[in-house]
Design an enzyme around this catalytic site. Structure first.
Site, PDB file in Angstrom:
ATOM      1  N   ASP A   1       0.864  -1.170   0.000  1.00 50.91           N
ATOM      2  CA  ASP A   1       0.000   0.000   0.000  1.00 50.91           C
ATOM      3  C   ASP A   1       0.904   1.224   0.000  1.00 50.91           C
ATOM      4  OD1 ASP A   1      -2.266   1.607   0.055  1.00 50.91           O
ATOM      5  OD2 ASP A   1      -3.286   0.341   1.501  1.00 50.91           O
ATOM      6  N   TRP A   2       0.312   2.386  -0.147  1.00 51.70           N
ATOM      7  CA  TRP A   2       1.067   3.620  -0.357  1.00 51.70           C
ATOM      8  C   TRP A   2       2.143   3.799   0.721  1.00 51.70           C
ATOM      9  CZ3 TRP A   2      -0.090   7.615  -4.104  1.00 51.70           C
ATOM     10  CH2 TRP A   2       0.684   8.767  -3.978  1.00 51.70           C
TER      11      TRP A   2
END
Length: 767
Positions: free
Chosen positions: A300-301
C-alpha cells in the site's frame, strides 16, 4: 500513430528474437513466434537479459508526477522520477489517466528505455470510474452477484478506455466495526457473503479474457486483517486470534485468489506484532506458499517505508531487506527498493533470486494483459470518448443502485408513496446534494454529477413537492484529502423546514453522512447523525409524524431514536451517479426494495463491534435470574437491525422447512428445502438465507454462520420451493493451525429472511 504502432511491432520482434527464440523462417513472422511461446517462457527469456537495475526498476511504482502534455520536469522529485522512467527504473505508475496521457508515459517506457518494457497503469477504480456505482458496502446489500459483477465490468470498461490497466480493487476486508471508515469499501461482516462478492468483483474487473481491451487486472486488498484495526481507528494495530484469521479474515482473499485475481495489496496494519508489509507468514507462507498464488503483491502507499515508523525497521535499507524477503514485490511510492535494493543484492544481503521472483511475477501480469503484444491497447482517445458515460453504463449503475437500497422499517405502510394528490415536504441537507452521493472514492468522476433525491422526485409530477434544506451538514467545501468540518451551530433553516412540514401529508427527510465522512482515514467515535441533523429530525417529528427517513451514509449508523419514533426508514447509502433516480423509484414503488444489510446496525457505539456470528460464551443467558451473565446493564444485547435484515413492500411466509434426513456421514451431501410464499400485494424479491450452527467443536463455533442464500423473485401469491445443499465445504472450519477440518457432531440449520431466523431443524454428522 500508425508509424509508431509499426515501430513497436518491429521492436517487439527484434527484442524477442534477441531473447533466444528461433525465428520461423518459413513464415518470417516474429509475431507468430511470440504467440507460440508460453507466458512463462517469454518472462524467463526477458529476465535473462535484464540488468539488476532494470529488475529493481520493475519493482518500483510511482504516482503521476507531471503534466505529460507539458514540458519535461526539471527539478525536485518530478525530475528524479522522470529520469527513472527513461532509464527503465519504473515498473508501474498510478494516477495517470486519460488515453493520451497514458500513451505518453507508455511511449517513454516502450520507446526510450533499453528493453521497452511497458508499464502497468494503476488507479483506484473502487466503485466506478466516471459513471459511479453505489459504494461497495451498498452494492453488497443487493446480495446480487450478477449485478455486482456487472457493476465492476462497467467500471473496468470505462477505466480501460481511459488508459488504465490495473485497479486497486476489490477491497475484501471483513470488518465488524462501523467506526472504521473503510467499511464503505468492503463487503460487510460475513466471510461467506464476502467471498461471493470477492469472486463477482474480480470476475467483473478481469472478465473472461484479460487481453481484452476492456479488461483490467484486479487487486485483492488489504492482505490481511486491516478491517480489524483496534477501536476502528485507521492505520491502527490489529490483534486477533488465529481462529478469527483463518475463519473470518482469510476466506474472501482465498476466494479472490481462486478466481484468478492477478494482484494482491498488503495492508497498513500490523498482525501479531509484525507490520504485514513485512510478514513472511502472510505473503510467503500462506499466499504464495499454501495458496500457490502466482501473481504479485504490491505494497500500500509507502507502507514499506512505514516499517520504519512502526519500529520494525531502522531505516530504508532495513525496510528493503524485510519487505523483499517477506514477499512484497512492488514498492508503491515508498522510494525504498529503487534506492536500496540494488546495493543490497550486490552486497549479498538480499539474494538476487528474491528479486527475480518478484520481477517474474510482475512481468507475468504484463504479458497476461497483452501489453507486450500491444503496449497501446488501452490508449485510444476515440474509444475513450465513445465508452465513458454511455447510456448503457448509466442504466447498469441505476439497476444496481435500486437493488442496493434496504427498507429498514415501514410501519403504517407510508411507502410506497402515492403518485398523485399528496403534499410532500422534502427536507434535509442531503436532499438536493449532488456531490455527497458520489461517495468517497470517486477520483475520476466530477463533483456535483450525481442525480439528487430532489431531482429524482421531481420526475414524479402528480404530487406537490416542496423542498427545504433545514440545516447545512458541512461548513465550507468537503474534499477527499481534507477533514470534513461539520456544521454544529447554524440553525437558521430549521424553523422554515418545520413550517413546511406542518402542512405536508408526508415528509421525506434525507439525512446521514457526507460522502467524505466515510472512507479511508474517516474513523468516527460517534455513529449518530452528524451535526444538527438529529435536532432537525426531532423538530420536524414534533409537528408531523408521517416521516420517511432516507439515510445516505457509508457505514451502519446508531439511530436508536429514529428507529423508535420514525415510522419508515430507508437505507439509501451513497449510491453513486444515479442515486436520486434509484431512491425516487423505490419511494414511489416503481421498484420494490429487496436489499439486505451486509453489516449489523448497533443500538449505540458502545455495542461495537457487534455482529451476528458471535460466540455463545460460557454464560449466554440469564437462567438463574441474576446479574452474572454476558450482557450490558444499560442496553440490550440485540442490535438495532441485524445482519441480513431488509423488508419489502410485500411479505413472505416460510413453511415446510426440512433437512432431508436425521443422520449423515461426513462427505455426504445434505439436502435442505423450504417453501417460500409471497403473501403480500406486490411482486417482489426475497433473499432466502440459510444458516448453520455446529453445536460442539474442538474450536468453538459461532451461534450462526451463513452458509447459503438465494435471491428469488416471487409474483404476488406465488410459492417456490428453495433448495440448498450442504457439503463438507459448508460444514467444516479451520483449526488454529490453519487446517480445514470437518468434525462429527450435532448441527442446527436455520432459514429465513435475515440472521434473525425462526425456523430450525437439526441433524447429526457421523464419521
Amino acid at each position: 500513430m500508425i508509424k509508431r504502432h509499426y515501430k513497436i511491432i518491429i521492436a517487439a520482434g527484434m527484442m524477442f528474437s534477441f531473447f533466444g527464440f528461433v525465428m520461423n523462417k518459413k513464415s518470417g513472422s516474429s509475431m507468430e513466434v511470440l504467440k507460440i511461446a508460453t507466458v512463462e517462457q517469454r518472462v524467463d527469456s526477458l529476465l535473462k537479459i535484464m540488468t539488476l537495475d532494470e529488475k529493481v526498476g520493475q519493482m518500483n511504482l510511482y504516482n503521476g508526477f507531471w503534466d505529460v502534455t507539458g514540458p519535461t520536469p526539471e527539478e525536485g522529485s518530478a525530475k528524479l522520477k522522470y529520469e527513472h522512467l527513461r532509464k527503465g527504473w519504473v515498473g508501474a505508475m498510478l494516477s495517470v489517466r486519460g488515453a493520451r496521457n497514458v500513451q505518453e508515459v507508455q511511449r517513454i517506457a516502450v520507446e526510450e528505455t533499453r528493453l521497452g518494457i511497458p508499464l502497468l497503469i494503476g488507479f483506484d477504480v473502487i466503485h466506478g470510474y466516471k459513471t459511479l456505482s453505489p459504494i461497495p458496502l451498498a452494492e453488497s446489500a443487493s446480495w446480487d452477484m450478477e449485478a455486482i459483477q456487472k457493476s465492476a465490468r462497467v467500471a473496468a470498461t470505462e477505466a480501460s478506455a481511459a488508459g488504465i490497466n490495473w485497479t486497486f480493487a476489490p477491497m475484501v476486508d471483513i470488518s465488524r466495526d462501523p467506526r472504521w471508515g473503510r467499511v464503505m469499501e468492503g463487503g460487510g461482516e460475513d466471510p461467506y457473503l464476502g467471498s461471493k462478492i470477492a469472486r463477482a468483483r474480480v470476475q467483473g474487473f478481469q472478465g473472461d479474457d484479460l487481453t481484452d481491451k476492456s479488461s483490467i487486472a484486479a487487486c485483492a486488498k488489504h492482505f490481511a486483517a486491516y478491517g480489524f484495526s483496534e477501536a476502528g481507528k485507521e492505520y491502527n494495530s490489529v490483534d486477533i486470534g488465529t481462529s478469527t484469521l483463518y475463519n473470518t479474515v482469510l476466506p474472501p482473499f482465498k476466494a479472490a485468489a481462486d478466481s484468478g485475481v492477478k494482484t494482491f495489496m498488503n495492508s497498513f496494519n500490523e498482525l501479531n506484532g509484525v507490520p504485514v508489509t513485512g510478514s513472511e507468514f502472510l505473503q510467503r507462507d500462506i499466499l504464495k506458499g499454501a495458496w500457490n498464488f502466482d501473481g504479485f503483491v504490491v505494497s500500500d502507499w509507502a507502507s514499506i517505508n512505514e516499517l520504519i515508523f512502526w519500529g520494525h525497521a531502522k531505516d530504508k535499507r532495513e525496510a528493503a531487506i524485510i519487505a523483499s524477503k517477506a514477499g512484497s514485490d512492488l514498492d508503491m511510492e515508498g522510494y525504498v527498493y529503487v534506492r536500496e535494493l540494488v546495493k543490497l543484492v550486490e552486497d549479498g544481503v538480499v539474494k538476487e533470486s528474491i528479486v527475480d521472483d518478484a520481477v517474474r511475477r510482475i512481468l507475468k501480469v504484463k504479458f497476461e494483459l497483452g501489453l507486450f503484444d500491444n503496449p497501446y491497447i488501452y490508449c485510444d482517445p476515440e474509444n475513450e470518448k465513445a465508452v465513458i458515460g454511455k447510456k448503457a453504463h448509466h442504466e447498469a449503475v441505476l439497476d444496481v443502485a435500486k437493488k442496493s437500497i434496504v427498507l429498514l422499517k415501514n410501519e403504517g405502510n407510508l411507502l410506497p408513496l402515492p403518485k398523485k394528490g399528496q403534499k410532500i415536504a422534502l427536507i434535509g441537507p442531503l436532499a438536493a446534494d449532488k456531490n455527497s452521493p458520489l461517495g468517497s472514492w470517486r477520483i475520476a468522476s466530477e463533483d456535483n454529477t450525481a442525480v439528487s433525491v430532489l431531482e429524482g422526485m421531481k420526475k414524479y409530477t402528480g404530487n406537490t413537492l416542496t423542498h427545504k434544506k433545514g440545516v447545512n451538514l458541512v461548513d465550507g467545501h468537503a474534499a477527499f484529502i481534507e477533514e470534513v468540518v461539520v456544521n454544529t451551530t447554524n440553525r437558521d433553516g430549521i424553523q422554515d423546514a418545520v413550517n413546511t412540514a406542518k402542512t405536508a401529508d408526508v415528509v421525506v427527510m434525507v439525512l446521514g453522512e457526507h460522502g467524505f465522512q466515510s472512507g479511508e482515514a474517516r474513523s468516527r467515535t460517534k455513529l449518530d447523525l452528524p451535526g444538527l441533523q438529529q435536532e432537525l429530525l426531532e423538530a420536524v417529528y414534533a409537528v408531523n409524524k408521517n416521516i420517511v427517513l432516507v439515510l445516505n451514509n457509508g457505514r451502519p449508523l446508531a439511530i436508536e431514536w429514529a428507529a423508535e419514533h420514525i415510522p419508515t426508514i430507508v437505507e439509501g447509502w451513497q449510491l453513486g451517479t444515479q442515486s436520486g433516480n434509484a431512491i425516487a423509484q423505490v419511494l414511489y414503488g416503481d421498484y420494490n426494495p429487496s436489499g439486505k444489510l451486509p453489516m449489523t446496525f448497533p443500538r449505540n457505539v458502545g455495542q461495537v463491534p457487534i455482529y451476528y456470528n458471535y460466540k455463545s460464551t460460557g454464560r449466554p443467558s440469564n437462567d438463574n435470574d441474576n446479574v452474572f451473565w454476558s450482557h450490558y446493564i444499560d442496553v440490550e444485547n440485540t442490535p438495532l437491525y441485524p445482519f441480513g435484515h431488509g423488508l419489502s413492500y410485500t411479505t413472505f411466509a416460510y413453511k415446510n422447512f426440512k433437512v432431508h434426513g436425521d443422520e449423515f456421514a461426513i462427505g455426504e451431501d445434505i439436502k435442505v428445502t423450504v417453501d417460500v410464499t409471497n403473501t403480500g400485494n406486490y411482486d417482489g424479491k426475497e433473499v432466502v438465507q440459510l444458516y448453520i450452527r455446529d453445536l460442539f467443536g474442538s474450536v468453538t463455533r459461532p451461534v450462526k454462520e451463513l452458509k447459503g442464500f438465494e435471491l428469488a423473485h416471487f409474483k404476488k401469491g406465488e410459492t417456490k420451493t428453495i433448495e440448498f445443499t450442504l457439503t463438507e465445504k459448508e460444514l467444516g472450519f479451520f483449526n488454529n493451525q490453519g487446517k480445514y477440518i470437518v468434525e462429527a457432531g450435532d448441527f442446527e440449520v436455520f432459514v429465513g429472511g435475515s440472521s434473525y431466523t425462526v425456523l430450525k431443524d437439526t441433524f447429526i454428522l457421523k464419521h
